[in-house]
Design a protein around this motif. Structure first.
Motif, mmCIF file in Angstrom:
data_model
loop_
_atom_site.group_PDB
_atom_site.id
_atom_site.type_symbol
_atom_site.label_atom_id
_atom_site.label_comp_id
_atom_site.label_asym_id
_atom_site.label_seq_id
_atom_site.Cartn_x
_atom_site.Cartn_y
_atom_site.Cartn_z
ATOM 1 N N ASN A 80 -7.147 -0.610 -0.787
ATOM 2 C CA ASN A 80 -6.012 -0.476 0.127
ATOM 3 C C ASN A 80 -6.315 -1.171 1.447
ATOM 4 O OD1 ASN A 80 -3.335 0.844 0.634
ATOM 5 N ND2 ASN A 80 -4.480 1.783 2.314
ATOM 6 N N THR A 81 -7.553 -1.014 1.944
ATOM 7 C CA THR A 81 -7.950 -1.684 3.182
ATOM 8 C C THR A 81 -7.916 -3.199 3.027
ATOM 9 O OG1 THR A 81 -9.373 0.193 3.735
ATOM 10 C CG2 THR A 81 -9.772 -1.860 4.916
ATOM 11 N N ALA A 82 -8.278 -3.666 1.825
ATOM 12 C CA ALA A 82 -8.290 -5.115 1.569
ATOM 13 C C ALA A 82 -6.896 -5.665 1.321
ATOM 14 C CB ALA A 82 -9.197 -5.416 0.379
ATOM 15 N N GLY A 83 -5.880 -4.801 1.300
ATOM 16 C CA GLY A 83 -4.514 -5.258 1.098
ATOM 17 C C GLY A 83 -4.160 -5.521 -0.353
ATOM 18 N N LEU A 84 -4.968 -4.981 -1.277
ATOM 19 C CA LEU A 84 -4.698 -5.193 -2.702
ATOM 20 C C LEU A 84 -3.676 -4.195 -3.242
ATOM 21 C CD1 LEU A 84 -8.339 -5.892 -3.917
ATOM 22 C CD2 LEU A 84 -6.578 -7.523 -3.239
ATOM 23 N N LEU A 85 -3.433 -3.110 -2.514
ATOM 24 C CA LEU A 85 -2.359 -2.192 -2.854
ATOM 25 C C LEU A 85 -1.187 -2.445 -1.908
ATOM 26 C CD1 LEU A 85 -4.375 1.147 -3.318
ATOM 27 C CD2 LEU A 85 -3.768 -0.546 -5.048
ATOM 28 N N ASP A 86 -0.092 -1.762 -2.180
ATOM 29 C CA ASP A 86 1.054 -1.880 -1.270
ATOM 30 C C ASP A 86 0.762 -1.015 -0.052
ATOM 31 O OD1 ASP A 86 3.451 -2.048 0.021
ATOM 32 O OD2 ASP A 86 4.671 -1.815 -1.786
ATOM 33 N N GLU A 87 0.057 -1.607 0.902
ATOM 34 C CA GLU A 87 -0.455 -0.837 2.043
ATOM 35 C C GLU A 87 0.668 -0.215 2.861
ATOM 36 O OE1 GLU A 87 -3.473 -1.494 5.847
ATOM 37 O OE2 GLU A 87 -2.978 -3.149 4.514
ATOM 38 N N ILE A 88 1.754 -0.949 3.059
ATOM 39 C CA ILE A 88 2.857 -0.435 3.878
ATOM 40 C C ILE A 88 3.514 0.749 3.184
ATOM 41 C CG2 ILE A 88 5.100 -1.005 4.865
ATOM 42 C CD1 ILE A 88 4.124 -3.841 5.260
ATOM 43 N N ALA A 89 3.791 0.605 1.882
ATOM 44 C CA ALA A 89 4.416 1.702 1.140
ATOM 45 C C ALA A 89 3.508 2.922 1.112
ATOM 46 C CB ALA A 89 4.746 1.256 -0.282
ATOM 47 N N ASN A 90 2.224 2.715 0.914
ATOM 48 C CA ASN A 90 1.285 3.837 0.882
ATOM 49 C C ASN A 90 1.253 4.568 2.224
ATOM 50 O OD1 ASN A 90 0.469 3.608 -1.769
ATOM 51 N ND2 ASN A 90 -1.207 2.213 -1.294
ATOM 52 N N SER A 91 1.212 3.820 3.309
ATOM 53 C CA SER A 91 1.096 4.433 4.636
ATOM 54 C C SER A 91 2.349 5.212 5.013
ATOM 55 C CB SER A 91 0.819 3.358 5.688
ATOM 56 O OG SER A 91 1.910 2.445 5.759
ATOM 57 N N VAL A 92 3.473 4.912 4.378
ATOM 58 C CA VAL A 92 4.722 5.625 4.660
ATOM 59 C C VAL A 92 4.992 6.708 3.609
ATOM 60 C CG1 VAL A 92 7.222 5.387 4.873
ATOM 61 C CG2 VAL A 92 5.725 3.643 5.863
ATOM 62 N N THR A 93 4.868 6.328 2.344
ATOM 63 C CA THR A 93 5.260 7.234 1.263
ATOM 64 C C THR A 93 4.280 8.380 1.075
ATOM 65 O OG1 THR A 93 6.322 5.382 0.125
ATOM 66 C CG2 THR A 93 5.855 7.349 -1.182
#
Length: 326
Positions: free
Chosen positions: A172-185
């Motif tokens: 997630n830190t490396a941006g391999l996940l949907d970081e924006i969606a994770n940080s909100v959802t």
């Protein structure tokens, strides 16, 4: 397994407010408890009024220094203007300076008492946003397990751990996940789970109290059984939601492991290139040794070295009889 539970904060609050609430958990009050009352006089005490006197005196007679100390550059500008007024007041006599300084001192003291001191920001924030955060006391422990089939406090801690696992993961830190969606959802899921578990806890405690007051009679048990079933079904629904978060967290752990393995392979490939360079340098060193030996042979250094060694041996032989004679 010991589960640690941090405050569950409404993600609709600003990031700054969330951070300040989490930074001072000791000042928070459980949503299931009454909100702390607002302090009298905004929490200001006679001690605050006394502490304001020396600062007000500085404002009254050295406004430039006080302005810089209290408000920075803007305060320095205002203070410098007032200080210039004091300098001009000297032409009217010392009494005028004293009157002006005393008046400014009194005004400064009133302003400092009105806007300074009192209730600290963290305590005020905890009071103003009471009910928009939950603490351990808001979630039932194992004593209500017969009603829910699970510890609601443990369930909340599991949800928090799963969310933290995803948000703090390497992928997630490396941006391999949907970081924006994770940080909100994910924080929203955590908050909604907290709301559901806190409400179940509130109802469960009421039902448990009613059951205790009913003395455990057959009629009371009959009336409470549908409520027990409803509470258990609701808890199972929340449990499935928490388990979904845990599955996501487990897949994230697997992705982290794969990501670390990939990075290791990348480092090994770079290391292989470095190793090849070292081997090439070793070959060059061996060739250089042979070349240097050849230079020594061509320069006649090896016979000279042999001659020096023979001279040393002869000197040792000559020295031995001399030592015996002594």
């Amino acid at each position: 397994m010991g589960w640690s539970l941090r405050p569950v904060v409404d993600p609709a609050l600003s990031p700054d407010e969330q951070a300040r609430l989490l930074a001072s958990p000791a000042g928070l009050s459980a949503a299931s408890a009454a909100p702390p009352p607002a302090p009298r006089w905004g929490g200001r005490t006679p001690g605050d009024a006394l502490l304001a006197i020396p600062v007000a005196t500085l404002c009254g007679f050295l406004p430039a220094v006080a302005g810089w100390f209290l408000l920075g550059r803007k305060g320095l500008i205002v203070g410098a203007v007032l200080q210039a007024g004091f300098v001009a007041a000297f032409w009217g006599g010392l009494w005028l300076v004293l009157v002006a300084g005393t008046a400014l001192q009194l005004v400064s003291w009133v302003v400092l008492c009105a806007f300074g001191g009192g209730e600290d920001d963290g305590t005020e924030l905890a009071r103003v946003h009471h009910g928009r955060y939950y603490l351990e006391a808001d979630f039932a422990t194992g004593n209500l397990r017969p009603w829910f089939g699970v510890s609601l406090r443990e369930l909340m801690a599991r949800a928090q751990e799963a969310v933290a696992t995803v948000l703090e993961s390497e992928v997630n830190t490396a941006g391999l996940l949907d970081e924006i969606a994770n940080s909100v959802t994910l924080p929203q899921h955590e908050w909604e789970i907290g709301q559901a578990l806190a409400e179940l806890t509130r109802i469960g405690r009421q039902v448990q109290k009613a059951a205790a007051e009913g003395g455990g009679s057959a009629r009371v048990r009959e009336v409470l059984e549908p409520q027990r079933q409803a509470l258990r079904v609701s808890a199972e629904a929340v449990t499935r939601r928490v388990e979904a978060l845990e599955r996501y967290a487990e897949r994230t752990r697997g992705a982290d492991a794969a990501y670390r393995e990939w990075r290791t392979l990348q480092e090994l490939e770079e290391l292989s290139a470095d190793t090849r360079e070292v081997l090439a340098r070793t070959v060059r060193d061996e060739l250089a040794v042979a070349e240097i030996d050849g230079l020594a042979d061509r320069a006649g250094l090896l016979p000279l070295r042999d001659s020096l060694e023979e001279a040393r041996r002869a000197a040792r032989v000559l020295a031995e009889p001399a030592a015996e004679q002594v």
